[in-house]
Motif scaffolding. Structure first.
Motif, PDB file in Angstrom:
ATOM      1  N   ALA A  93       0.857  -1.304  -0.064  1.00 21.83           N
ATOM      2  CA  ALA A  93       0.071  -0.039  -0.001  1.00 21.83           C
ATOM      3  C   ALA A  93       0.721   1.300   0.117  1.00 21.83           C
ATOM      4  CB  ALA A  93      -0.877   0.005   1.177  1.00 21.83           C
ATOM      5  N   ASN A  94       1.945   1.315   0.974  1.00 23.78           N
ATOM      6  CA  ASN A  94       2.780   2.486   0.796  1.00 23.78           C
ATOM      7  C   ASN A  94       3.104   2.894  -0.244  1.00 23.78           C
ATOM      8  OD1 ASN A  94       2.952   3.738   3.191  1.00 23.78           O
ATOM      9  ND2 ASN A  94       4.514   2.238   4.255  1.00 23.78           N
ATOM     10  N   ALA A  95       3.679   1.861  -1.270  1.00 23.43           N
ATOM     11  CA  ALA A  95       4.121   2.513  -2.542  1.00 23.43           C
ATOM     12  C   ALA A  95       3.155   3.492  -3.357  1.00 23.43           C
ATOM     13  CB  ALA A  95       4.218   1.390  -3.471  1.00 23.43           C
ATOM     14  N   PHE A  96       1.815   3.081  -2.994  1.00 20.90           N
ATOM     15  CA  PHE A  96       0.968   4.085  -3.817  1.00 20.90           C
ATOM     16  C   PHE A  96       0.565   5.208  -2.987  1.00 20.90           C
ATOM     17  CE2 PHE A  96       0.858  -0.244  -5.550  1.00 20.90           C
ATOM     18  CZ  PHE A  96       1.008   0.009  -6.603  1.00 20.90           C
ATOM     19  N   VAL A  97       0.346   5.107  -1.742  1.00 20.71           N
ATOM     20  CA  VAL A  97       0.292   6.132  -0.656  1.00 20.71           C
ATOM     21  C   VAL A  97       1.392   7.402  -0.775  1.00 20.71           C
ATOM     22  CG1 VAL A  97       0.155   6.800   1.673  1.00 20.71           C
ATOM     23  CG2 VAL A  97      -1.047   4.967   0.796  1.00 20.71           C
ATOM     24  N   LEU A  98       2.544   6.942  -1.223  1.00 14.91           N
ATOM     25  CA  LEU A  98       3.586   7.979  -1.402  1.00 14.91           C
ATOM     26  C   LEU A  98       3.204   8.779  -2.543  1.00 14.91           C
ATOM     27  CD1 LEU A  98       6.648   5.664  -0.382  1.00 14.91           C
ATOM     28  CD2 LEU A  98       5.904   7.891   0.843  1.00 14.91           C
ATOM     29  N   ARG A  99       2.540   8.261  -3.429  1.00 17.00           N
ATOM     30  CA  ARG A  99       2.555   9.034  -4.758  1.00 17.00           C
ATOM     31  C   ARG A  99       1.052   9.711  -4.660  1.00 17.00           C
ATOM     32  NH1 ARG A  99       6.599   9.440  -5.894  1.00 17.00           N
ATOM     33  NH2 ARG A  99       5.884  10.860  -7.268  1.00 17.00           N
ATOM     34  N   GLY A 100       0.319   9.691  -3.528  1.00 14.70           N
ATOM     35  CA  GLY A 100      -0.860  10.527  -3.187  1.00 14.70           C
ATOM     36  C   GLY A 100      -2.165   9.692  -3.501  1.00 14.70           C
ATOM     37  N   ALA A 101      -1.838   8.382  -3.968  1.00 12.96           N
ATOM     38  CA  ALA A 101      -2.974   7.658  -4.334  1.00 12.96           C
ATOM     39  C   ALA A 101      -3.788   6.786  -2.956  1.00 12.96           C
ATOM     40  CB  ALA A 101      -2.460   6.497  -5.071  1.00 12.96           C
ATOM     41  N   VAL A 102      -4.670   6.655  -3.247  1.00 16.92           N
ATOM     42  CA  VAL A 102      -5.765   5.854  -2.227  1.00 16.92           C
ATOM     43  C   VAL A 102      -5.603   4.463  -2.436  1.00 16.92           C
ATOM     44  CG1 VAL A 102      -7.981   5.766  -1.328  1.00 16.92           C
ATOM     45  CG2 VAL A 102      -7.314   7.938  -2.216  1.00 16.92           C
ATOM     46  N   PRO A 103      -5.361   3.525  -1.508  1.00 19.93           N
ATOM     47  CA  PRO A 103      -5.519   2.196  -1.516  1.00 19.93           C
ATOM     48  C   PRO A 103      -6.996   1.728  -1.437  1.00 19.93           C
ATOM     49  CG  PRO A 103      -3.971   2.856   0.386  1.00 19.93           C
ATOM     50  CD  PRO A 103      -4.490   4.209  -0.294  1.00 19.93           C
ATOM     51  N   VAL A 104      -7.500   1.060  -2.306  1.00 13.96           N
ATOM     52  CA  VAL A 104      -8.756   0.491  -2.071  1.00 13.96           C
ATOM     53  C   VAL A 104      -8.678  -0.971  -1.836  1.00 13.96           C
ATOM     54  CG1 VAL A 104     -11.116   0.134  -3.261  1.00 13.96           C
ATOM     55  CG2 VAL A 104      -9.971   2.339  -3.651  1.00 13.96           C
ATOM     56  N   PHE A 105      -9.138  -1.308  -0.481  1.00  6.86           N
ATOM     57  CA  PHE A 105      -8.798  -2.521  -0.083  1.00  6.86           C
ATOM     58  C   PHE A 105     -10.118  -3.745  -0.142  1.00  6.86           C
ATOM     59  CE2 PHE A 105      -6.694   0.204   2.926  1.00  6.86           C
ATOM     60  CZ  PHE A 105      -5.312  -0.218   2.895  1.00  6.86           C
ATOM     61  N   VAL A 106      -9.803  -4.797  -0.968  1.00  8.32           N
ATOM     62  CA  VAL A 106     -10.871  -5.693  -1.253  1.00  8.32           C
ATOM     63  C   VAL A 106     -10.677  -6.985  -0.523  1.00  8.32           C
ATOM     64  CG1 VAL A 106     -11.390  -6.972  -3.167  1.00  8.32           C
ATOM     65  CG2 VAL A 106     -11.093  -4.649  -3.505  1.00  8.32           C
ATOM     66  N   ASP A 107     -11.627  -7.635  -0.197  1.00 10.39           N
ATOM     67  CA  ASP A 107     -11.712  -8.897   0.549  1.00 10.39           C
ATOM     68  C   ASP A 107     -10.760  -9.863  -0.095  1.00 10.39           C
ATOM     69  OD1 ASP A 107     -11.820 -10.161   2.895  1.00 10.39           O
ATOM     70  OD2 ASP A 107     -14.068 -10.038   2.779  1.00 10.39           O
ATOM     71  N   ILE A 108     -10.581 -10.900   0.584  1.00 11.86           N
ATOM     72  CA  ILE A 108      -9.770 -12.101   0.276  1.00 11.86           C
ATOM     73  C   ILE A 108     -10.714 -13.291  -0.168  1.00 11.86           C
ATOM     74  CG2 ILE A 108      -7.473 -11.240   0.970  1.00 11.86           C
ATOM     75  CD1 ILE A 108      -7.653 -12.973   3.370  1.00 11.86           C
ATOM     76  N   ARG A 109     -10.187 -14.331  -0.863  1.00 10.33           N
ATOM     77  CA  ARG A 109     -11.018 -15.594  -0.796  1.00 10.33           C
ATOM     78  C   ARG A 109     -10.670 -16.506   0.462  1.00 10.33           C
ATOM     79  NH1 ARG A 109      -9.790 -18.190  -6.873  1.00 10.33           N
ATOM     80  NH2 ARG A 109      -9.843 -19.946  -5.473  1.00 10.33           N
ATOM     81  N   ALA A 110     -11.592 -17.129   0.843  1.00 11.76           N
ATOM     82  CA  ALA A 110     -11.325 -18.068   2.025  1.00 11.76           C
ATOM     83  C   ALA A 110     -10.478 -19.302   1.936  1.00 11.76           C
ATOM     84  CB  ALA A 110     -12.678 -18.356   2.567  1.00 11.76           C
ATOM     85  N   ASP A 111     -10.371 -19.737   0.649  1.00  9.42           N
ATOM     86  CA  ASP A 111      -9.399 -20.724   0.441  1.00  9.42           C
ATOM     87  C   ASP A 111      -8.049 -20.349   0.348  1.00  9.42           C
ATOM     88  OD1 ASP A 111      -9.859 -19.747  -2.241  1.00  9.42           O
ATOM     89  OD2 ASP A 111     -10.292 -21.232  -3.163  1.00  9.42           O
ATOM     90  N   THR A 112      -7.515 -19.501  -0.671  1.00 13.43           N
ATOM     91  CA  THR A 112      -6.104 -19.284  -0.855  1.00 13.43           C
ATOM     92  C   THR A 112      -5.707 -18.026   0.084  1.00 13.43           C
ATOM     93  OG1 THR A 112      -6.689 -17.572  -2.676  1.00 13.43           O
ATOM     94  CG2 THR A 112      -6.291 -20.231  -3.324  1.00 13.43           C
TER      95      THR A 112
END
Length: 381
Positions: A93-112
């Motif tokens: 996330a930090n790599a993009f926050v440093l550019r002023g961008a917004v990380p949009v967090f998406v859920d993960i799969r229960a299996d992998t």
């Protein structure tokens, strides 16, 4: 199998060395080329380009550096959005926050425990610039679906392949499928240079600028190839390149990487087979490896039945001198994650899995029997 409290502690991680690392560093010192772009750097980059089938490899001082370069190459800026899982290391996330961008967090799969490809499209907005799949434990995300979404929506795909050296998806190396891929050679990874990373470039249009970003924004690479008679400041950039000492150490690891992965797989398989009965009794859950994926034994984890149970089991194992560990605190629930990013949906799978996960020590020579014995004793009925 004897597991007494006064036995020597089992560390969580222990790097495996070829024995040639120090001699290769001495060779680099003798060549009087230590900063970057010496013979060992060229060898490592050529190895990645051939073995991983990528158009260009650039050795970096860390995977974090490779991710920061990827953010620049993706053209991410203030107000842009980047889709990624919350269940990942902060550098993603930090790599993009440093550019002023917004990380949009998406859920993960229960299996992998990978980015849930079914939830990606609904997280896309007009501000979205890139999708960043993280291949957790060297097990591939559903790249076919992710690449299809990216192509239809004109988005960059940046693979966080920090865990993934020699792992594949449908027989293609991880890091070679998106526009860009980022590898890690941190001490905790299957092969290491202490710190270290590589940016893998699969999109030919990004190649020239990537070289400039690596060299502090200059066209030094073109100068060294004799394409220009001097080099100068061309673009933004930073000191992202790995030193020749780092490259020399890494070359000692690359010479035996197949052996390292094979021996780690033997430990992974021993854990997996031994825990089958406990999974059948629903006392824990083992990793799930989809048929299209070949992993590299980067991590072996189990999921407990509850967060409270995870806490008790970890304590009991550590009391016996076995350094089991949990993994990420989800980024969306962290102070910086709440400040800089936003969640797309409730992320319930992420929160649940992160609270129940235990990683077992996995390194060449680990006493797997003692680890398993400690885990069995720690588990409630």
């Amino acid at each position: 199998m004897n597991s007494k409290k006064n036995s020597a502690p089992i560390p969580f991680n222990k790097p495996h060395l070829s024995g040639k690392e120090i001699s290769f560093i001495a060779e680099a010192v003798a060549a009087e080329k230590l900063a970057a772009e010496g013979d060992f750097t060229r060898r490592c980059n050529a190895w990645f380009e051939k073995r991983l089938s990528v158009k260009k490899s650039l050795l970096t001082h860390s995977c974090t550096a490779a991710l920061e370069m990827a953010a620049l190459l993706a053209g991410v800026g203030p107000g842009d959005e980047v889709i990624l899982p919350s269940f990942t290391f902060v550098s993603t996330a930090n790599a993009f926050v440093l550019r002023g961008a917004v990380p949009v967090f998406v859920d993960i799969r229960a299996d992998t425990l990978n980015l849930d490809e079914k939830l990606v499209e609904e997280a896309i907005t007009p501000r979205t610039k890139a999708i960043v799949p993280v291949h957790y434990g060297g097990v591939a995300c559903d790249m076919e679906r992710i690449l299809d979404i990216a192509k239809r929506r004109d988005l960059r795909v940046i693979e966080d392949a920090a865990h993934s050296i020699l792992a594949t998806y449908k027989e293609r190396p991880l890091g070679s499928l998106g526009d860009l891929g980022c590898l890690s050679f941190h001490e905790t990874k299957p092969i290491t240079s202490g710190h270290g990373g590589a940016l893998l470039i699969n999109n030919e249009s990004l190649r020239e600028r990537a070289e400039i970003l690596l060299d502090r924004g200059t066209d030094q690479a073109r100068f060294l190839r004799g394409e220009v008679d001097h080099y100068t400041w061309q673009d933004m950039g930073s000191c992202y390149a790995a030193s020749e000492v780092t490259a020399a150490f890494l070359w000692g690891q690359l010479e035996i990487v197949e052996e390292i992965i094979r021996k780690r797989m033997a430990v992974w398989n021993a854990y997996h087979e031994a825990l089958q009965a406990l999974e059948a009794q629903e006392r824990l859950r083992r990793p799930v490896i989809p048929a299209a994926c070949r992993h590299n034994a980067h991590v072996y984890y189990v999921l407990m039945r509850s967060a409270e149970e995870r806490t008790r089991v970890l304590k009991k194992m550590r009391d016996e001198g076995v350094a089991a560990a949990f993994h990420y605190v989800p980024l969306h629930s962290s102070p910086a994650g709440r400040r800089f990013g936003r969640a797309s949906g409730p992320l319930s799978v992420t929160s649940d899995a992160a609270s129940r996960l235990i990683r077992l020590p996995l390194w060449i020579g680990v006493d797997a029997g003692r680890v398993l014995e400690a885990l069995r004793r720690a588990l409630p009925p």
